[in-house]
Write a protein that holds these residues in place. Structure first.
Motif, PDB file in Angstrom:
ATOM      1  N   GLU A  23       0.834  -1.199   0.000  1.00 57.52           N
ATOM      2  CA  GLU A  23       0.000   0.000   0.000  1.00 57.52           C
ATOM      3  C   GLU A  23       0.874   1.256   0.000  1.00 57.52           C
ATOM      4  N   ARG A  24       1.931   1.184   0.757  1.00 59.07           N
ATOM      5  CA  ARG A  24       2.797   2.347   0.912  1.00 59.07           C
ATOM      6  C   ARG A  24       3.546   2.650  -0.387  1.00 59.07           C
ATOM      7  N   LEU A  25       4.030   1.590  -1.018  1.00 55.53           N
ATOM      8  CA  LEU A  25       4.906   1.796  -2.170  1.00 55.53           C
ATOM      9  C   LEU A  25       4.150   1.986  -3.470  1.00 55.53           C
ATOM     10  N   LYS A  26       2.948   1.476  -3.505  1.00 55.60           N
ATOM     11  CA  LYS A  26       2.170   1.467  -4.742  1.00 55.60           C
ATOM     12  C   LYS A  26       2.137   2.837  -5.413  1.00 55.60           C
ATOM     13  N   ALA A  27       1.966   3.848  -4.594  1.00 58.02           N
ATOM     14  CA  ALA A  27       1.786   5.190  -5.142  1.00 58.02           C
ATOM     15  C   ALA A  27       2.989   5.630  -5.964  1.00 58.02           C
ATOM     16  N   SER A  28       4.162   5.173  -5.582  1.00 59.21           N
ATOM     17  CA  SER A  28       5.360   5.668  -6.264  1.00 59.21           C
ATOM     18  C   SER A  28       5.725   4.810  -7.474  1.00 59.21           C
ATOM     19  N   LEU A  29       4.933   3.809  -7.761  1.00 59.86           N
ATOM     20  CA  LEU A  29       5.288   2.914  -8.865  1.00 59.86           C
ATOM     21  C   LEU A  29       4.241   3.009  -9.962  1.00 59.86           C
ATOM     22  N   GLN A  30       4.698   2.771 -11.148  1.00 61.56           N
ATOM     23  CA  GLN A  30       3.764   2.815 -12.270  1.00 61.56           C
ATOM     24  C   GLN A  30       3.526   1.422 -12.806  1.00 61.56           C
ATOM     25  N   PHE A  31       2.267   1.045 -12.884  1.00 61.73           N
ATOM     26  CA  PHE A  31       1.921  -0.265 -13.431  1.00 61.73           C
ATOM     27  C   PHE A  31       1.167  -0.093 -14.735  1.00 61.73           C
ATOM     28  N   VAL A  32       1.309  -1.062 -15.590  1.00 57.22           N
ATOM     29  CA  VAL A  32       0.639  -1.011 -16.880  1.00 57.22           C
ATOM     30  C   VAL A  32      -0.873  -0.998 -16.651  1.00 57.22           C
ATOM     31  N   SER A  33      -1.597  -0.393 -17.557  1.00 58.79           N
ATOM     32  CA  SER A  33      -3.008  -0.092 -17.309  1.00 58.79           C
ATOM     33  C   SER A  33      -3.828  -1.343 -16.981  1.00 58.79           C
ATOM     34  N   TRP A  34      -3.525  -2.434 -17.639  1.00 55.75           N
ATOM     35  CA  TRP A  34      -4.357  -3.619 -17.418  1.00 55.75           C
ATOM     36  C   TRP A  34      -3.889  -4.470 -16.264  1.00 55.75           C
ATOM     37  N   ASN A  35      -2.908  -4.013 -15.571  1.00 52.51           N
ATOM     38  CA  ASN A  35      -2.440  -4.798 -14.427  1.00 52.51           C
ATOM     39  C   ASN A  35      -2.074  -3.868 -13.284  1.00 52.51           C
ATOM     40  N   GLN A  36      -3.045  -3.061 -12.904  1.00 48.72           N
ATOM     41  CA  GLN A  36      -2.778  -2.054 -11.892  1.00 48.72           C
ATOM     42  C   GLN A  36      -2.424  -2.669 -10.542  1.00 48.72           C
ATOM     43  N   GLU A  37      -2.860  -3.857 -10.327  1.00 50.18           N
ATOM     44  CA  GLU A  37      -2.532  -4.490  -9.048  1.00 50.18           C
ATOM     45  C   GLU A  37      -1.718  -5.750  -9.291  1.00 50.18           C
ATOM     46  N   GLY A  38      -0.679  -5.577 -10.074  1.00 47.00           N
ATOM     47  CA  GLY A  38       0.084  -6.747 -10.499  1.00 47.00           C
ATOM     48  C   GLY A  38       1.081  -7.241  -9.480  1.00 47.00           C
ATOM     49  N   TRP A  39       0.621  -7.569  -8.296  1.00 48.42           N
ATOM     50  CA  TRP A  39       1.529  -8.025  -7.245  1.00 48.42           C
ATOM     51  C   TRP A  39       1.358  -9.513  -6.973  1.00 48.42           C
ATOM     52  N   LYS A  40       2.471 -10.150  -6.845  1.00 45.95           N
ATOM     53  CA  LYS A  40       2.465 -11.545  -6.423  1.00 45.95           C
ATOM     54  C   LYS A  40       3.320 -11.619  -5.179  1.00 45.95           C
ATOM     55  N   THR A  41       2.812 -12.265  -4.144  1.00 43.57           N
ATOM     56  CA  THR A  41       3.597 -12.330  -2.919  1.00 43.57           C
ATOM     57  C   THR A  41       3.761 -13.769  -2.448  1.00 43.57           C
ATOM     58  N   SER A  42       4.824 -13.993  -1.737  1.00 45.36           N
ATOM     59  CA  SER A  42       4.965 -15.295  -1.099  1.00 45.36           C
ATOM     60  C   SER A  42       5.606 -15.108   0.261  1.00 45.36           C
ATOM     61  N   LEU A  43       5.263 -15.991   1.170  1.00 42.33           N
ATOM     62  CA  LEU A  43       5.817 -15.928   2.519  1.00 42.33           C
ATOM     63  C   LEU A  43       6.424 -17.281   2.851  1.00 42.33           C
ATOM     64  N   CYS A  44       7.755 -17.248   3.028  1.00 42.24           N
ATOM     65  CA  CYS A  44       8.431 -18.488   3.392  1.00 42.24           C
ATOM     66  C   CYS A  44       8.893 -18.317   4.824  1.00 42.24           C
ATOM     67  N   SER A  45       8.596 -19.278   5.657  1.00 38.57           N
ATOM     68  CA  SER A  45       8.888 -19.059   7.076  1.00 38.57           C
ATOM     69  C   SER A  45      10.354 -19.296   7.440  1.00 38.57           C
ATOM     70  N   VAL A  46      11.104 -19.895   6.536  1.00 36.45           N
ATOM     71  CA  VAL A  46      12.519 -20.161   6.845  1.00 36.45           C
ATOM     72  C   VAL A  46      13.386 -19.019   6.308  1.00 36.45           C
ATOM     73  N   PRO A  47      14.043 -18.285   7.188  1.00 41.01           N
ATOM     74  CA  PRO A  47      14.887 -17.170   6.714  1.00 41.01           C
ATOM     75  C   PRO A  47      16.220 -17.684   6.201  1.00 41.01           C
ATOM     76  N   PRO A  48      16.964 -16.843   5.488  1.00 42.50           N
ATOM     77  CA  PRO A  48      18.298 -17.249   5.044  1.00 42.50           C
ATOM     78  C   PRO A  48      19.185 -17.455   6.280  1.00 42.50           C
ATOM     79  N   VAL A  49      20.201 -18.241   6.105  1.00 43.18           N
ATOM     80  CA  VAL A  49      21.069 -18.588   7.234  1.00 43.18           C
ATOM     81  C   VAL A  49      21.598 -17.337   7.919  1.00 43.18           C
ATOM     82  N   GLY A  50      21.401 -17.294   9.211  1.00 39.10           N
ATOM     83  CA  GLY A  50      21.990 -16.220   9.988  1.00 39.10           C
ATOM     84  C   GLY A  50      21.227 -14.913   9.923  1.00 39.10           C
ATOM     85  N   HIS A  51      20.091 -14.901   9.284  1.00 37.31           N
ATOM     86  CA  HIS A  51      19.344 -13.654   9.166  1.00 37.31           C
ATOM     87  C   HIS A  51      17.918 -13.872   9.621  1.00 37.31           C
TER      88      HIS A  51
END
Lengths: 433, 451, 424, 475
Positions: D364-392
């Motif tokens: 929501e915060r970043l959307k305003a500053s980005l430009q998306f093509v007209s037919w894909n105004q909400e072109g976001w894909k997200t994923s959540l992986c619970s295992v972080p990289p080693v040591g982080h």
């Protein structure tokens, strides 16, 4: 909007069908309840017995009395309520941490204590003691009971029952308890007081002698009745015919050609004829005759069918005339006794019981499902015809293209062509860039 | 009567677990606030619906788990087993190695037909376990590929093979932004197919549930598990046993059938929403008491304002209704609905019925239905979950018109540029199929609008 | 005193008539005392209400129950009048009776006797309320989904309704059908279980297992007592019917004397009977439906026959017309006649392939062995299947017809695209 | 679960691959502490019983015996591969997975593609098939190569076509290292353009990376660490450069740190498919969501955070910073500015202790500053992986299908045209059998077409978004 008379007819028809279904459903539910109870554990303490007889609709204004809770329940409820009130009070007053620990404990304690405080009977009733005893040697207990224990009334069991039941419901005072005990002796077979299920011990059940006697008498009486029916004494028949004639002549009227009931029966018969003819015609029209023989036969069949349709129409005209000639019926309700079950009055009613033998659950289910399916189809076809008669004229008469006409068209299409299950879409053909 | 649940895809499996868990922990909770006898009957009724006979005392969920990748299923099975209270059947799950990749076409035309036999077999076995089978409850998302694609495929098969059984699809409506990019395509394909084969679509919007978590439950960092728990609570309170019309002591036996007969008889209106009061965090619950008048007034207000969550419920002893401030924008001109369902805990007061009158206002309904036919009340003496009093409203109303219109519009814009279409034609879903879907959903939107 | 004077011949059978009347009254449900009959002969007003009620009981399609008592006498009277009229009862005097039950007991007695003369009324009444000991299933479709009794008055506002309301109701009905199916499936499963678990329990070897009623009687002895009492009551009534049948002739002789006491009716009574407002008859609409359907069919046939005749003549021209030709024609004619005759009998005899009516007791036998008089489920399934297929074809055909009709209407409209529901 | 096979071609490809395997091993070692061979490990490694002669018996369950990388190593010189075989990772590979030659491709795409292609075709195919046989559900080939050289560019793209024919259902994800402007290989524009055509036609997804960006990132990290600006709070091993272990003991090469960034990219790209999470993202979802048109499959990537603070409790602002950084020019693995170009689609792959509400807030915060093509105004894909990289504690990989790749292609084309106009070095190519000038013209027109597609999209950039007329329902 549909015109008023069309509306009334359709709504009436559908509502009637709905009511009929609901009635059947209710019957089924009631019989299901009995079946389910039978398959549950048969408990000597009679936990099943608290289920009150089906009552009419719960009074909306005051639902509590409808539940008719037992004194025990009321007591329990009171405890709970009190505990709750306390909990709320605690919540309001005390700090968060203390309150969160306390409130549930109060509740749970009230629940824990309630059986103890409410149990009016001592925890170890004589019956239960007996239960334990027989637990140790159940086989013996069972063997005993498989023999119809005539004249050996087991007083203990009923008394337990009586007590627990009195404790729970205390419904109508039972008269003639002594007499009942006598019957009881031969009634329930496995009299071991512990709970059991039909699955485990159902095959040990025996019907009581009194009942067996009454039942066999009953069936033989029905058989006698049936045979009497077929060999109705000659003079009685003659006397009845004579009487009917006398009534007719003294009425000072000529006999009408047909009574309304007969007209209706005839219409129904013709309806069936119509369906059969239509099917046969369809079949014949889809055939492709190969040689002249087949061609000839086809022609003959069609001509024959044509003649039959003609006859039916002829008959209908007569019926129409008969209806017209009849004085208007004083019919107090919208629907005439069309719904009157004609069953049992078949050509040759047999009063004595007949058997329908099935071999597996699956077969019985298939049978029942098919029976219902046929009934539903009957009803569906009837509704289809009514809808056709009411809706098609409206669709063809109305001014096309108005939104209301299109709405009607869509609804009519769904009801008439899709059985009401699906709908079509009408798009405006506007070029989309 | 029993309901067989089919949980599909990651979303379906996660939510399915939460629903069963919520139902079971509710029915075994000591906070039922009713007498023992009542409680036993309640438990039995709940168990008959959702669990089959126990195996070493542990009830087994009447559910079939389907996913195309093993991770979520393994996790779900393990969680259920760990709970110790209930579990899934040993052979009730089906999974493959490779997911559908957010591609509805892959789920529907590749995975579906390929695994049709296995999946339908599992379902058949589950159905056969029921003495008395009412219908299916199919939980799926509509944005992904497996839940939506296989879900649509399976529902269609169920319609073919169990035409007399009832089918209710629980659909998770994706966030407006940011779950799956092709979610609008997947959604229109799913919805249009389900509209053909399902009897009722029970819709939950992620955005709305998210808001409930944030504003009412006061959860700072909202996880999917929070969202799923709220969802499970709402579903659970719909399926909580309630009294039948005949008598208070008989629980309603066929909740699906009763619900559907009243809510979705018209073939064009199949979308249902749930509104629930109250929702609040455990902490504030301890400080709250509710009155029926307050709850019902609130619920009605939610209905009128088309709000899907309950906002402005203060966490102090007396609920304070400051409607004007907390309303969502009024989206719909003529809200209408058919059914009101409330589960009433004990301590029913006569004035309750006075409060219900507010729902019988004809203005709430479409012109061709009278409230007396459109409005039904279900009740029970037993509390649900941790709330002493709670009410839930299931309605068939215009509330989804706007979101649906949005989804169709966005998908149409994308479709006009032909973006992503190649991903679908690769698996046999052609432009024609898209057009069919657009047509039927535009019709749904139009029909709801014309009420 | 008076009786003896009126009918001295009856003296010989003085005992016989009361006996017959008593048997009749015992055989009828909540039968009026024999005294009522006697009073009715003299048209005494105090006998009227009991007879209205009895007649209502006999004619009402409602299952016997407490509900009857709650129906006002006037309503009962009205229903009785209309039912008798629709069955063709000839005496107009009945229709003119006041409905408050104040007068006319003799007319009512006549009406009752008229019904008794026409059919086995006591038997039918008994069969209707018969104590169902077994788990029964009716084989015919007579009362399948027809509603029993007069429809409940609907609160529906009279007046036009939106067509969507009709769709709504239709949808409701579809759901109810499905609910029925699933409940019924459940019932079958449970019944079958109960039958299986109680194998060998029944004293009657031909039955083998207990029915639900019987099992329930064992589970709930109190209810069992009730059942036993009802059964014994039914037995008494059955005995009464048998007695009535034996003594019947006396009754009819007596009835003739009752009829004799009636003044011959004046044709075209001076006072027009007070008829109720005419309500369009359902059966009437039914008749028009059939007429319409048949006319369509006739039209269709006329064209088809014409076409076939042309085709036949074209083909026949090429054939030699020897004796073989005539023989073949004759044979064809006979076959067709026979076939169509069979078709006609199908409806004329008013009996489908399933000849049986009435309830059958369900009996589970794994080996499926059945006696001569018993019906096998498999047979019934076969007939039902053919019925189902037949009805389905009829329904589909009607739907096709509607589709054509609507397509014809829609075809004329430009600028609209009709998209049928997605076919599957 | 599915498996992937890494095909590393040429010097650059093998060096990156080597880093990748090192990191992958360490990641799984950290996550899987019981030493049980599980589904997650199986996606990149086989478990082999070395006592079994021959192929080594594969063990599908139980204790880890000996892990073998699902990899095929190809180089037409021996140097790098030999180095690997002598290094600490030697047990992870065996000789059956290698294809080497001694002559090298001489920085000539045509030699790599045509000469070695036909020479090693059968051998490569056999190794690929073998590696595929070891998988029970092979989902993806990861090809790692450089665009500028001869072997990676030529043979790497030859391989691509082969994979397409042989394994049409298996995805082909290509990590391509693009040459910098001041590349020391003179013919790199030729090689790159010729390779581009193959990538256009035969890859499912291409992750373009250029050395310059990697170098800039390293420099920036060095600066941050050495300037002491962040004090001692910066962890010594930053996320993208952590490279202890395998190559640490060897002479530190300039490319090591850079290669590690790429290796991390691959790990993060596959983490959501390998490990549990509340919102999984399988590899096939990447192309499904990010590739709206078949040709436009170039995804610009960025990894954040570049370094991690020792303070484990991340204040939300830090978390938000991670999201902001992912869209900044400085964090892209290609010199490109997605923020000022047009987005076709964007994926955010989050690892670690981050919840859906965090992701939503940032979108929501970043959307305003980005430009998306007209037919894909909400072109976001997200994923959540619970295992972080080693040591982080957490990390973010952003993938952007964005017109910002266009300048890279245009620059490449310019450099190509400069050479090609003079016909410089052309004869080296044309002497290879089957190579004709048309190969060059076709390649360049393929690239032009691609650039044209991006141009067309760019042209819509500032147009107002409007809804198109929809189907019109009569009632």
């Amino acid at each position: 909007m549909l015109p008023a008379d069309c509306s009334r007819r359709l709504v009436d028809e559908l509502q009637g069908a709905l009511d009929a279904c609901a009635q059947r459903q209710l019957q089924l539910e009631q019989s299901l309840r009995v079946c389910r109870r039978l398959l549950q554990a048969w408990e000597p303490t009679g936990t099943w017995a608290w289920e009150p007889p089906p009552e009419p609709e719960t009074n909306e204004e005051d639902p509590l009395p409808a539940c008719t809770p037992s004194p025990q329940d009321l007591k329990e409820l009171e405890f709970l309520t009190r505990a709750l009130e306390k909990a709320v009070g605690v919540r309001r007053g005390i700090t968060k941490a203390g309150e969160r620990n306390k409130a549930p404990s109060l509740k749970s304690r009230s629940i824990v204590t309630s059986p103890g405080t409410t149990a009016s009977t001592p925890p170890q009733s004589p019956g239960q003691v007996g239960g334990h005893a027989s637990d140790t040697r159940p086989t013996k207990g069972l063997r005993q009971t498989t023999v119809p224990a005539k004249g050996r009334p087991e007083r203990r069991l009923p008394s337990v029952r009586d007590r627990t039941r009195a404790g729970i419901g205390a419904r109508a005072p039972r008269s003639g308890a002594g007499l009942r005990n006598q019957h009881m002796a031969s009634l329930a077979a496995p009299q071991a007081p512990e709970a059991f299920t039909l699955k485990e011990k159902g095959h040990l059940l025996r019907l009581p002698a009194a009942f067996r006697k009454a039942a066999s008498q009953n069936s033989s009486l029905w058989v006698q009745l049936s045979s009497m029916q077929t060999s109705d004494s000659m003079d009685a028949t003659a006397a009845k015919t004579q009487f009917l004639q006398n009534v007719q002549t003294t009425s000072g009227r000529s006999q009408p050609r047909l009574s309304a009931a007969e007209v209706e029966a005839e219409v129904r018969r013709l309806q069936k004829a119509c369906s059969l003819l239509r099917l046969r015609v369809r079949e014949e029209l889809s055939a492709a005759p190969m040689d002249w023989m087949q061609e000839y036969r086809c022609l003959l069949t069609l001509e024959g069918l044509q003649a039959m349709v003609g006859q039916c129409l002829q008959r209908l005209q007569e019926l129409r005339a008969a209806v017209a000639e009849q004085p208007p019926l004083p019919c107090p309700v919208g629907r005439s006794p069309r719904a009157l079950p004609s069953c049992g009055g078949g050509a040759e009613p047999t009063w004595s019981p007949q058997l329908l033998v099935y071999s597996s659950t699956q077969e019985l289910q298939t049978l029942a499902a098919l029976k219902l399916r046929v009934a539903v189809l009957d009803q569906q076809i009837h509704l289809e015809k009514v809808l056709m008669a009411e809706l098609l004229p409206l669709v063809s008469a109305a001014q096309p293209e108005g939104p209301s006409w299109l709405t009607l068209c869509r609804a009519a299409h769904s009801l008439l062509c899709e059985g009401g299950a699906r709908v079509l879409t009408i798009l405006r053909d506007e070029p989309v860039d | 009567m029993s309901i067989v649940t089919v949980q599909l895809g990651q979303c379906g499996n996660q939510i399915g677990f939460e629903v069963f868990d919520a139902l079971l922990s509710d029915s075994h909770s000591s906070q039922g606030l009713c007498c023992k006898r009542e409680n036993e009957a309640y438990q039995a009724s709940c168990k008959e619906r959702f669990f089959s006979e126990e195996e070493k005392g542990v009830p087994i969920a009447r559910a079939v788990l389907v996913d195309m990748e093993p991770k979520v299923i393994n996790q779900t099975l393990a969680k259920a087993a760990q709970s110790g209270r209930w579990k899934y059947g040993q052979h009730a799950c089906f999974c493959q190695k490779q997911g559908s990749g957010n591609n509805w076409a892959y789920g529907y035309s590749v995975h579906g037909p390929r695994h049709e036999e296995s999946i339908m077999n599992l379902i058949r076995k589950e159905v056969e376990k029921c003495d008395s089978f009412s219908g299916f409850f199919i939980i799926m998302s509509m944005a992904g590929g497996t839940g939506s694609g296989i879900g649509a495929f399976v529902t269609q098969n169920l319609q073919d093979q169990y035409s007399n059984s009832l089918k209710m699809n629980q659909i998770i409506w994706p966030y407006g932004t940011g779950e799956v990019i092709v979610q609008n395509y997947n959604s229109i394909l799913t919805l249009s197919h389900l509209y053909r084969s399902s009897d009722a679509l029970l819709v939950h919007e992620n955005d709305a549930v998210h808001k409930i978590c944030a504003k009412l439950m006061n959860i700072k960092q909202i996880s999917f598990s929070d969202i799923n728990q709220v969802l499970a609570h709402q579903l659970g309170s719909v399926f909580q046993p309630t009294y039948s019309a005949e008598s208070s002591f008989h629980y309603r036996r066929n909740p699906l059938g009763d619900l559907m007969e009243h809510l979705v008889p018209h073939p064009e209106f199949k979308m249902l929403s749930i509104r629930n009061v109250p929702h609040m965090s455990e902490n504030s619950l301890a400080y709250s008491t509710f009155t029926w008048a307050g709850l019902l007034k609130h619920l009605r207000q939610m209905l009128i304002s088309n709000a899907r969550m309950e906002e402005g419920m203060s966490h102090h002893t007396q609920p304070n209704f400051s409607w004007g401030l907390t309303m969502l924008p009024r989206l719909v001109l003529n809200p209408w609905f058919q059914e009101f369902k409330t589960s009433l805990a004990n301590m029913v007061k006569p004035h309750l019925y006075k409060n219900l009158e507010g729902f019988k206002d004809p203005a709430l309904y479409t012109s061709w239905l009278v409230p007396v036919n459109a409005f039904n009340v279900w009740k029970t003496q037993r509390a649900f979950s941790k709330y002493e009093k709670s009410a839930v409203l299931v309605s068939n109303s215009q509330f989804l018109v706007k979101p649906l219109d949005m989804i169709v519009g966005k998908a149409w814009n994308m479709f006009a540029s032909k973006a992503y279409i190649h991903q679908y034609t690769k698996f046999g879903i052609e432009e024609e199929d898209f057009l069919d879907s657009f047509t039927s959903l535009e019709q749904v939107v139009a029909s709801y609008c014309n009420l | 005193m008076r009786r003896r004077r009126v009918d001295p011949a009856a003296g010989a059978r003085a005992g016989a008539l009361p006996e017959a009347i008593a048997a009749l009254s015992r055989s009828l449900p909540s039968g009026p005392s024999p005294e009522i009959f006697r009073r009715a002969k003299f048209d005494r007003p105090e006998a009227t209400s009991a007879l209205w009620q009895l007649l209502f009981r006999v004619l009402s399609p409602l299952p016997a129950g407490n509900a009857l008592a709650s129906i006002a006498l006037e309503v009962q009277a009205r229903l009785v009048k209309s039912a008798l009229c629709s069955q063709g009862y000839p005496r107009p005097a009945l229709a003119q009776l006041p409905e408050d039950g104040s007068q006319g007991s003799r007319e009512l007695l006549l009406a009752l006797s008229w019904l008794l003369a026409r059919g086995p009324v006591p038997e039918q009444m008994l069969a209707q309320t018969r104590v169902p000991l077994g788990d029964e299933m009716t084989v015919c479709q007579c009362e399948a989904l027809a509603s029993l009794g007069p429809p409940a008055p609907h609160m529906e506002a009279e007046g036009p309704v939106d067509v969507r309301r009709v769709q709504w109701l239709m949808g409701k009905l579809r759901f109810r059908w499905r609910q029925l199916v699933s409940s019924q499936q459940e019932q079958c499963a449970l019944l079958s279980k109960i039958h299986l678990y109680t194998r060998g329990c029944h004293s009657d070897q031909s039955l083998g297992h207990l029915s639900v009623t019987e099992a329930e009687m064992l589970r709930d002895p109190e209810g069992g007592q009730q059942l036993l009492r009802t059964l014994e009551h039914e037995n008494r009534r059955l005995e009464a019917v048998l007695a009535w049948r034996r003594a019947e002739p006396v009754f009819w002789q007596w009835m003739d004397t009752v009829l004799g006491t009636c003044a011959p009716e004046a044709p075209a009574a001076a006072s027009q009977p007070t008829f109720l407002p005419w309500v369009p008859e359902c059966g009437d609409g039914e008749l028009e439906l059939v007429v319409r359907e048949l006319q369509t069919l006739e039209e269709e046939l006329r064209e088809a026959v014409e076409r076939r005749r042309v085709a036949w003549e074209a083909k026949a021209r090429g054939c030699g017309r020897g004796p073989e030709w005539s023989a073949a024609r004759r044979a064809s004619r006979e076959t067709v006649e026979k076939e169509l005759g069979a078709l006609q009998r199908c409806w004329e005899q008013d009996s489908g392939p399933a000849p049986a009516h009435g309830p059958y007791r369900l009996v589970r036998r794994e080996d499926g062995a059945a006696g001569d008089r018993d019906l096998r489920a498999a047979e019934l399934i076969r007939t039902l299947r053919s019925q189902e297929a037949c009805l389905e074809a009829v329904l589909r055909q009607l739907q096709r017809q509607c589709r054509q009709e609507l397509a014809r209407l829609a075809g004329a409209l430009p600028g609209l695209i009709w998209i049928p529901p997605p076919g599957r | 679960m599915t498996q992937s096979v890494v095909v590393q071609v040429g010097q650059c490809g093998n060096q990156i691959g080597c880093c990748f395997w090192d990191l992958a091993l360490r990641e799984h070692a950290a996550v899987n502490q019981k030493g049980i061979y599980d589904e997650a490990i199986s996606s990149f490694f086989r478990n082999v019983d070395t006592r079994v002669v021959g192929d080594g018996g594969s063990i599908s369950k139980g204790k880890i015996c000996s892990l073998k990388a699902r990899a095929v190593l190809i180089d037409m010189e021996e140097g790098v591969v030999n180095e690997i075989l002598q290094g600490p990772l030697r047990d992870v590979f065996d000789t059956k997975q290698l294809i080497t030659d001694i002559s090298g491709s001489g920085n000539n795409w045509a030699v790599g593609h045509r000469v070695f292609g036909s020479l090693y075709q059968d051998q490569i195919l056999e190794k690929l098939r073998k590696s595929a046989e070891h998988c029970d559900c092979l989902q993806c080939f990861f090809i790692i190569h450089s665009m500028g050289g001869g072997t990676g560019s030529g043979l790497g793209t030859f391989l691509l076509k082969m994979l397409e024919d042989e394994f049409p259902e298996v995805y082909r994800f290509v990590t391509s290292i693009y040459p910098s402007g001041e590349d020391d290989v003179i013919t790199s524009p030729y090689n790159s353009i010729l390779a581009m055509k193959e990538l256009n036609e035969h890859a499912d997804c291409v992750l373009p990376i250029d050395n310059q960006s990697l170098f800039d990132i390293i420099s920036k990290i060095d600066l941050m660490v050495n300037s002491g600006k962040l004090g001692t709070t910066v962890k010594p091993k930053s996320l993208v450069t952590s490279s202890s272990g395998a190559l640490k003991t060897q002479h530190k090469k300039p490319f090591d740190a850079m290669n590690n960034i790429v290796a991390n990219l691959l790990l993060n790209l596959t983490s959501s498919a390998r490990f549990e999470g509340s919102l999984n993202m399988d590899l096939n979802e990447i192309s499904m969501n990010l590739v709206p048109f078949p040709q436009l499959h170039y995804l610009v990537s960025s990894l954040t955070p570049l370094y991690t603070l020792t303070d484990v409790n991340i204040p939300p602002r830090r978390l938000d910073q991670m999201f902001s950084d992912a869209f900044s020019k400085d964090h892209q693995l290609l010199r490109a500015d997605p923020k000022h170009s047009l987005y076709l689609a964007c994926a955010l792959m989050v690892r670690g202790n981050v919840q859906i509400s965090d992701v939503r807030r940032n979108i929501e915060r970043l959307k305003a500053s980005l430009q998306f093509v007209s037919w894909n105004q909400e072109g976001w894909k997200t994923s959540l992986c619970s295992v972080p990289p080693v040591g982080h504690s957490h990390s973010l990989l952003a993938l952007a299908n964005n017109t910002c790749v266009k300048p890279t292609f245009m620059e490449l084309k310019e450099r190509f045209m400069r050479l090609y106009k003079k016909k410089a070095h052309l004869h080296h190519y044309l002497q290879v059998e089957g190579m004709e000038e048309s190969c060059f013209t076709e390649a360049v027109s393929s690239l032009s077409a691609l650039i044209q597609e991006y141009n067309q999209l760019d042209a819509t950039k500032n147009m107002p978004v409007q809804d198109l007329p929809r189907l019109s329902i009569a009632v």
